[in-house]
Design a protein around this motif. Structure first.
Motif, PDB file in Angstrom:
ATOM      1  N   HIS A  48     -99.821 -61.978   8.386  1.00 11.00           N
ATOM      2  CA  HIS A  48    -100.766 -61.888   9.493  1.00 11.00           C
ATOM      3  C   HIS A  48    -101.583 -63.145   9.715  1.00 11.00           C
ATOM      4  CE1 HIS A  48    -100.115 -57.655  10.338  1.00 11.00           C
ATOM      5  NE2 HIS A  48    -100.021 -57.472   9.041  1.00 11.00           N
ATOM      6  N   GLN A  49    -101.394 -64.166   8.913  1.00  9.30           N
ATOM      7  CA  GLN A  49    -102.194 -65.374   9.064  1.00  9.30           C
ATOM      8  C   GLN A  49    -101.348 -66.496   9.643  1.00  9.30           C
ATOM      9  OE1 GLN A  49    -105.601 -66.066   8.483  1.00  9.30           O
ATOM     10  NE2 GLN A  49    -104.935 -67.813   9.664  1.00  9.30           N
ATOM     11  N   PRO A  50    -101.469 -66.793  10.944  1.00  6.03           N
ATOM     12  CA  PRO A  50    -100.689 -67.886  11.524  1.00  6.03           C
ATOM     13  C   PRO A  50    -101.021 -69.215  10.871  1.00  6.03           C
ATOM     14  CG  PRO A  50    -101.670 -66.507  13.230  1.00  6.03           C
ATOM     15  CD  PRO A  50    -102.291 -66.110  11.929  1.00  6.03           C
ATOM     16  N   ILE A  51    -100.031 -70.059  10.738  1.00  8.14           N
ATOM     17  CA  ILE A  51    -100.191 -71.375  10.136  1.00  8.14           C
ATOM     18  C   ILE A  51     -99.873 -72.428  11.190  1.00  8.14           C
ATOM     19  CG2 ILE A  51     -99.345 -72.926   8.328  1.00  8.14           C
ATOM     20  CD1 ILE A  51     -98.662 -70.444   6.695  1.00  8.14           C
ATOM     21  N   ASN A  52    -100.719 -73.452  11.252  1.00  8.89           N
ATOM     22  CA  ASN A  52    -100.524 -74.547  12.215  1.00  8.89           C
ATOM     23  C   ASN A  52    -100.511 -74.052  13.655  1.00  8.89           C
ATOM     24  OD1 ASN A  52    -100.243 -76.246  10.036  1.00  8.89           O
ATOM     25  ND2 ASN A  52     -98.021 -76.084  10.001  1.00  8.89           N
ATOM     26  N   GLY A  53    -101.155 -72.911  13.901  1.00 12.40           N
ATOM     27  CA  GLY A  53    -101.194 -72.382  15.251  1.00 12.40           C
ATOM     28  C   GLY A  53     -99.872 -71.829  15.721  1.00 12.40           C
ATOM     29  N   ASN A  54     -98.877 -71.790  14.861  1.00  9.27           N
ATOM     30  CA  ASN A  54     -97.544 -71.298  15.226  1.00  9.27           C
ATOM     31  C   ASN A  54     -97.415 -69.858  14.755  1.00  9.27           C
ATOM     32  OD1 ASN A  54     -94.810 -70.648  15.341  1.00  9.27           O
ATOM     33  ND2 ASN A  54     -94.196 -72.781  15.038  1.00  9.27           N
ATOM     34  N   VAL A  55     -97.461 -68.929  15.712  1.00 13.97           N
ATOM     35  CA  VAL A  55     -97.450 -67.518  15.347  1.00 13.97           C
ATOM     36  C   VAL A  55     -96.172 -67.141  14.623  1.00 13.97           C
ATOM     37  CG1 VAL A  55     -97.510 -65.175  16.245  1.00 13.97           C
ATOM     38  CG2 VAL A  55     -98.991 -66.923  17.244  1.00 13.97           C
ATOM     39  N   SER A  56     -95.033 -67.608  15.132  1.00 14.18           N
ATOM     40  CA  SER A  56     -93.768 -67.230  14.500  1.00 14.18           C
ATOM     41  C   SER A  56     -93.677 -67.773  13.088  1.00 14.18           C
ATOM     42  CB  SER A  56     -92.583 -67.736  15.334  1.00 14.18           C
ATOM     43  OG  SER A  56     -92.602 -69.156  15.414  1.00 14.18           O
ATOM     44  N   ALA A  57     -94.186 -68.991  12.871  1.00 16.30           N
ATOM     45  CA  ALA A  57     -94.165 -69.558  11.522  1.00 16.30           C
ATOM     46  C   ALA A  57     -95.079 -68.781  10.601  1.00 16.30           C
ATOM     47  CB  ALA A  57     -94.582 -71.029  11.560  1.00 16.30           C
ATOM     48  N   GLY A  58     -96.205 -68.326  11.146  1.00 17.19           N
ATOM     49  CA  GLY A  58     -97.136 -67.582  10.318  1.00 17.19           C
ATOM     50  C   GLY A  58     -96.602 -66.224   9.934  1.00 17.19           C
ATOM     51  N   LYS A  59     -95.795 -65.643  10.792  1.00 15.20           N
ATOM     52  CA  LYS A  59     -95.264 -64.313  10.506  1.00 15.20           C
ATOM     53  C   LYS A  59     -94.046 -64.354   9.604  1.00 15.20           C
ATOM     54  CE  LYS A  59     -96.842 -62.078  14.768  1.00 15.20           C
ATOM     55  NZ  LYS A  59     -96.427 -61.407  16.006  1.00 15.20           N
ATOM     56  N   ARG A  60     -93.415 -65.500   9.493  1.00 18.19           N
ATOM     57  CA  ARG A  60     -92.179 -65.575   8.725  1.00 18.19           C
ATOM     58  C   ARG A  60     -92.489 -65.760   7.252  1.00 18.19           C
ATOM     59  NH1 ARG A  60     -90.186 -69.933  10.868  1.00 18.19           N
ATOM     60  NH2 ARG A  60     -89.509 -68.784  12.696  1.00 18.19           N
ATOM     61  N   ARG A  61     -91.978 -64.889   6.418  1.00 18.63           N
ATOM     62  CA  ARG A  61     -92.178 -65.016   4.977  1.00 18.63           C
ATOM     63  C   ARG A  61     -90.898 -65.503   4.336  1.00 18.63           C
ATOM     64  NH1 ARG A  61     -93.350 -59.311   3.333  1.00 18.63           N
ATOM     65  NH2 ARG A  61     -91.944 -58.924   5.032  1.00 18.63           N
ATOM     66  N   ARG A  62     -91.040 -66.122   3.193  1.00 18.41           N
ATOM     67  CA  ARG A  62     -89.876 -66.655   2.506  1.00 18.41           C
ATOM     68  C   ARG A  62     -89.002 -65.525   1.990  1.00 18.41           C
ATOM     69  NH1 ARG A  62     -94.207 -69.826   1.486  1.00 18.41           N
ATOM     70  NH2 ARG A  62     -93.991 -72.064   1.785  1.00 18.41           N
ATOM     71  N   ALA A  63     -87.726 -65.583   2.325  1.00 15.03           N
ATOM     72  CA  ALA A  63     -86.821 -64.510   1.935  1.00 15.03           C
ATOM     73  C   ALA A  63     -86.718 -64.404   0.417  1.00 15.03           C
ATOM     74  CB  ALA A  63     -85.434 -64.739   2.554  1.00 15.03           C
ATOM     75  N   ASN A  64     -86.664 -65.543  -0.274  1.00  8.47           N
ATOM     76  CA  ASN A  64     -86.558 -65.498  -1.734  1.00  8.47           C
ATOM     77  C   ASN A  64     -87.772 -64.838  -2.364  1.00  8.47           C
ATOM     78  OD1 ASN A  64     -84.097 -66.785  -1.618  1.00  8.47           O
ATOM     79  ND2 ASN A  64     -84.947 -68.829  -1.969  1.00  8.47           N
ATOM     80  N   ALA A  65     -88.966 -65.154  -1.837  1.00  8.02           N
ATOM     81  CA  ALA A  65     -90.183 -64.551  -2.374  1.00  8.02           C
ATOM     82  C   ALA A  65     -90.196 -63.053  -2.135  1.00  8.02           C
ATOM     83  CB  ALA A  65     -91.415 -65.205  -1.752  1.00  8.02           C
ATOM     84  N   VAL A  66     -89.767 -62.633  -0.951  1.00  9.27           N
ATOM     85  CA  VAL A  66     -89.750 -61.212  -0.642  1.00  9.27           C
ATOM     86  C   VAL A  66     -88.751 -60.475  -1.524  1.00  9.27           C
ATOM     87  CG1 VAL A  66     -89.211 -59.526   1.146  1.00  9.27           C
ATOM     88  CG2 VAL A  66     -90.561 -61.542   1.704  1.00  9.27           C
ATOM     89  N   THR A  67     -87.597 -61.089  -1.777  1.00 10.87           N
ATOM     90  CA  THR A  67     -86.612 -60.465  -2.654  1.00 10.87           C
ATOM     91  C   THR A  67     -87.196 -60.210  -4.030  1.00 10.87           C
ATOM     92  OG1 THR A  67     -84.775 -61.497  -1.471  1.00 10.87           O
ATOM     93  CG2 THR A  67     -84.349 -60.751  -3.718  1.00 10.87           C
ATOM     94  N   THR A  68     -87.939 -61.177  -4.549  1.00  9.58           N
ATOM     95  CA  THR A  68     -88.579 -61.001  -5.849  1.00  9.58           C
ATOM     96  C   THR A  68     -89.577 -59.851  -5.815  1.00  9.58           C
ATOM     97  OG1 THR A  68     -88.336 -63.359  -6.330  1.00  9.58           O
ATOM     98  CG2 THR A  68     -89.957 -62.142  -7.628  1.00  9.58           C
ATOM     99  N   LEU A  69     -90.353 -59.760  -4.741  1.00 12.73           N
ATOM    100  CA  LEU A  69     -91.327 -58.689  -4.614  1.00 12.73           C
ATOM    101  C   LEU A  69     -90.641 -57.328  -4.558  1.00 12.73           C
ATOM    102  CD1 LEU A  69     -93.706 -60.313  -1.986  1.00 12.73           C
ATOM    103  CD2 LEU A  69     -94.079 -60.107  -4.439  1.00 12.73           C
ATOM    104  N   ILE A  70     -89.539 -57.257  -3.832  1.00 14.93           N
ATOM    105  CA  ILE A  70     -88.786 -55.999  -3.745  1.00 14.93           C
ATOM    106  C   ILE A  70     -88.296 -55.588  -5.130  1.00 14.93           C
ATOM    107  CG2 ILE A  70     -86.654 -54.959  -2.890  1.00 14.93           C
ATOM    108  CD1 ILE A  70     -88.663 -55.105  -0.721  1.00 14.93           C
ATOM    109  N   GLN A  71     -87.775 -56.534  -5.882  1.00 12.19           N
ATOM    110  CA  GLN A  71     -87.300 -56.229  -7.229  1.00 12.19           C
ATOM    111  C   GLN A  71     -88.429 -55.708  -8.108  1.00 12.19           C
ATOM    112  OE1 GLN A  71     -85.641 -60.083  -8.182  1.00 12.19           O
ATOM    113  NE2 GLN A  71     -83.557 -59.448  -7.682  1.00 12.19           N
TER     114      GLN A  71
END
Length: 786
Positions: A48-71
């Protein structure tokens, strides 16, 4: 707008049963019992925190990090149910009638293929019919098990089942000869129920097509069941599929499938559970899975090569799925209605209305409020009910085995919050009501609360009482559900406002919000005996004057002297408030048996994140400092990424606090210790990253740093740790207890180097430290107003 009829369900207000305590607890591999999925909440910040004013970049999370969280979330939360198909996919065991109907479907597919394309059609579906002992034996083999061909074949195969079922039902209607006796047991209460008039269900290959609406652009299922939306979006996905590709193992494929399920939870705020199917690259084998807020339950592996093995079951399941109504497909339906033209309440585009909301007029806290600007939510009629059309999703928490919090707004003066609370913890509503009873100020007010689905008794029962023995490891399942059973609650809360992360807030509004949050937190703790434990920018809101509000009109306490007037004068309005008591506890609560690491990841206090101390008042005050630093740095000013600095490795110009969001516990705590507490020069460099207009916040940040860690008689800061209780107390501290410290070994003040539970820093009590922080915040607000 017409309301869709909804099937009956377990009573929403029925008492929640408690599992019996086990007489003995065997050693089994399970995940450690932490009170909060604290690492998961790190991803929430990026969501939910946009970075560099780029909404899409702020919403995109790293897939590798999310996979670890899911595990991490699903460790110890995966269970195989021996009667999965009967329990979750249709409510009665398959019998001769369902097998007969499945054979009719297979026979019709073969006949249709022969009439249209000779051998090509049958080959495309992989279905053959042989005669064995005067009986027909149906066999099914995919043409190939390559990464490209198998998903395409499975979708053709599954779609053929659905299409033939629709043809069979249509023929029966035309012949006025219902085929209900040959269909699989209906999941919607009637086998004639057909969703095709509202949505065309279709299996599609999407592994090479990015799905719109995702927060992880790298997450792409191999195939999905959709409800006919074009272009394909996560909001229209009903069921996810993963093909175990060559070179991958079963564990990796399962994690991928789970990551797809998480995306469905994110895109569809009223999802209760998500079905998935995991197929094998080694033969005609598949496993069905169902993901909910307590974990994942899977079927036994089904072999669909022959009709005398699992083929008829798979056919029956695929047909049954095409007939599922919203509840059986995994949507919450008890508190909502939606547009009649929509088959499922996918998201707010489905015209979702919250129904049967009855304001609690008898609650003493409501007497504090009056309707203004034509607000229609509060009425003098105690029998009245209110229905509101949802217009905005204001907050959403990712994850699977989490509370899955969703906050929605109707544009009125309320927020409707849905979350899955652990049944072993006190409900959030009870803490709000306790705060109201003790006349706490600066905290949101609960207007209504209802509980709905209970994972164990409602979602895992499958229409009949849950039988633990029907799991491959009954004891492991029972232990897991004792720890991770959850219940869905709906809270209606007021007032409404904007979180501190809202880039539209002015520096003055941010300062007023921080002050209000600090006051609300102090009132909650000192007056209400409640410790919040999740101070974050999203949990402090600034009241929005542009929206109609339920406004405080008078003090709820007697006119006699107020013993807590030192916190804040009640005749002085606050411009914000503290929300979200999900992880709050009564300060005098007994220990749960584990050190809590509770909060939103970047803002968790050092010693809590290390797991070395129980959560105290000082830890929440430390979180306030991190919140202040965060809102002063984000959103990053455009062009900051182009600024080259030798200190970018410590506070990157493009994302100053990224290490706190993305690092592991060890690196985050070391970074905070070295760069915030120990080295004032490095801390000063962080203050240099503050946004324009936030220069006055630097003084407050410096003063809060001293409030938290200044050493007696010195100008330097140092992290002091809490001392150990005396041996007379058995070496066991009370979780949340802020006692007087009498149980600790006495030492001369000049020699003591460890903190008492009620201290923020050496020799400074919780109350005195709060007064220091409040004074700093008051100065900031006054300065920005001038």
């Amino acid at each position: 707008m017409d309301q869709l009829p909804t099937p009956t369900s377990p009573t929403a207000h029925s008492p929640l049963p408690h599992l019996p305590e086990l007489q003995s607890t065997p050693t089994i591999p399970t995940a450690p019992l932490n009170s909060t999925p604290y690492k998961r909440k790190a991803a929430l910040t990026g969501l939910h925190q946009p970075i560099n004013g780029n909404v899409s970049a702020g919403k995109r999370r790293r897939a590798n990090a999310v996979t670890t969280l899911i595990q991490q979330e699903l460790a110890g939360a995966q269970h195989t149910c021996l009667d999965f198909v009967e329990r979750f996919l249709f409510p009665a065991s398959p019998n001769t009638a369902t097998n007969v109907y499945a054979e009719q479907i297979l026979s019709a597919i073969i006949a249709t293929s022969k009439q249209s394309e000779s051998k090509a059609g049958a080959a495309a579906h992989g279905i053959r019919c042989r005669k064995l002992d005067q009986k027909h034996l149906y066999v099914c083999y995919p043409p190939a098990y390559t990464n490209k061909e198998f998903p395409e074949w499975f979708c053709r195969f599954a779609n053929a089942m659905q299409q033939q079922n629709a043809i069979q039902q249509q023929n029966a209607i035309q012949q006025q000869n219902p085929i209900q006796q040959h269909t699989s047991p209906s999941l919607t209460g009637s086998a004639s129920t057909c969703l095709s008039t509202k949505a065309k269900l279709e299996w599609c290959v999407v592994k090479d097509k990015p799905l719109r609406g995702t927060y992880n652009n790298d997450v792409r299922p191999d195939f999905v069941l959709t409800c006919g939306e074009v272009p394909l979006e996560w909001r229209s996905i009903l069921m996810v599929g993963e093909y175990q590709s060559t070179g991958s193992n079963a564990s990796e494929s399962f994690t991928q499938l789970a990551s797809y399920a998480e995306q469905v939870f994110i895109a569809q705020p009223f999802r209760v559970f998500v079905f998935g199917v995991l197929t094998s690259n080694a033969g005609p084998h598949l496993t069905f899975w169902r993901f909910d807020r307590s974990g994942a339950i899977g079927s036994e592996t089904l072999n669909y090569c022959r009709s005398d093995s699992g083929l008829l079951t798979v056919v029956t399941v695929l047909v049954s799925i095409s007939q599922m109504d919203a509840r059986r497909m995994g949507f919450h339906v008890d508190s909502i209605s939606w547009g009649d033209e929509h088959a499922y309440p996918l998201d707010l585009k489905s015209d979702i209305t919250i129904k049967t909301f009855k304001p609690i007029l008898g609650n003493s806290s409501i007497k504090m409020f009056k309707p203004i600007l034509g607000n229609s939510l509060v009425t003098d009629d105690p029998s009245s009910e209110v229905a509101v059309l949802l217009k905005e999703l204001v907050f959403l928490a990712p994850g699977i085995v989490t509370r899955g919090t969703r906050a929605l707004s109707s544009g009125e003066a309320i927020v409707i919050k849905y979350s899955w609370s652990n049944t072993k913890r006190i409900l959030e509503r009870d803490l709000y009501q306790l705060a109201s009873k003790k006349h706490v100020i600066g905290v949101a007010t609960i207007l209504d609360c209802t509980t709905y689905e209970n994972v164990l008794t409602h979602l895992h029962a499958g229409g009949s009482p849950a039988t633990d023995s029907n799991f491959s490891d009954p004891q492991a399942y029972k232990i897991h559900m004792q720890r991770q059973n959850r219940v869905l609650s709906r809270l209606v809360i007021s007032p409404t406002g904007r979180p501190l992360t809202d880039p539209r807030l002015s520096p003055l509004q941010v300062a007023e919000g921080l002050l209000a949050g600090l006051i609300g937190h102090a009132s909650l703790f000192f007056q209400g005996d409640i410790l919040h434990r999740d101070i974050s920018p999203n949990n402090i809101i600034v009241i929005d004057d542009s929206l109609p509000q339920l406004t405080l009109v008078s003090s709820p306490v007697p006119t006699t002297s107020d013993p807590f007037a030192w916190i804040w004068p009640r005749d002085t309005p606050l411009r914000g408030c503290l929300i979200d008591l999900d992880y709050a506890i009564e300060a005098s609560a007994q220990p749960s048996g584990a050190l809590d690491r509770t909060g939103t990841y970047p803002f968790i206090a050092i010693q809590v994140l290390r797991g070395r101390e129980r959560h105290r008042y000082r830890h929440d005050l430390e979180s306030f400092l991190y919140v202040l630093l965060w809102v002063c740095c984000y959103p990053v000013v455009a062009g900051s990424a182009n600024i080259i600095s030798p200190f970018d490795s410590i506070w990157p110009a493009s994302d100053p606090l990224s290490k706190w969001r993305d690092g592991d516990e060890f690196s985050v705590t070391n970074h905070k210790l070295g760069c915030v507490i120990d080295d004032p020069m490095l801390f000063g460099l962080l203050l240099g990253r503050f946004r324009p207009g936030f220069e006055h916040f630097k003084r407050v940040a410096k003063e809060m740093r001293m409030t938290l860690w200044r050493q007696p008689g010195l100008s330097s800061c140092k992290l002091s740790v809490e001392g150990k209780p005396s041996e007379g107390m058995g070496g066991q501290d009370q979780e949340g207890s802020e006692g007087r410290g009498d149980e600790y070994e006495e030492q001369e003040e000049g020699k003591r180097e460890w903190l008492l539970p009620e201290e923020v820093r050496l020799g400074v009590s919780n109350k005195d430290a709060f007064q220091e922080a409040k004074k700093s915040m008051q100065w900031l607000v006054a300065t920005l107003k001038d």
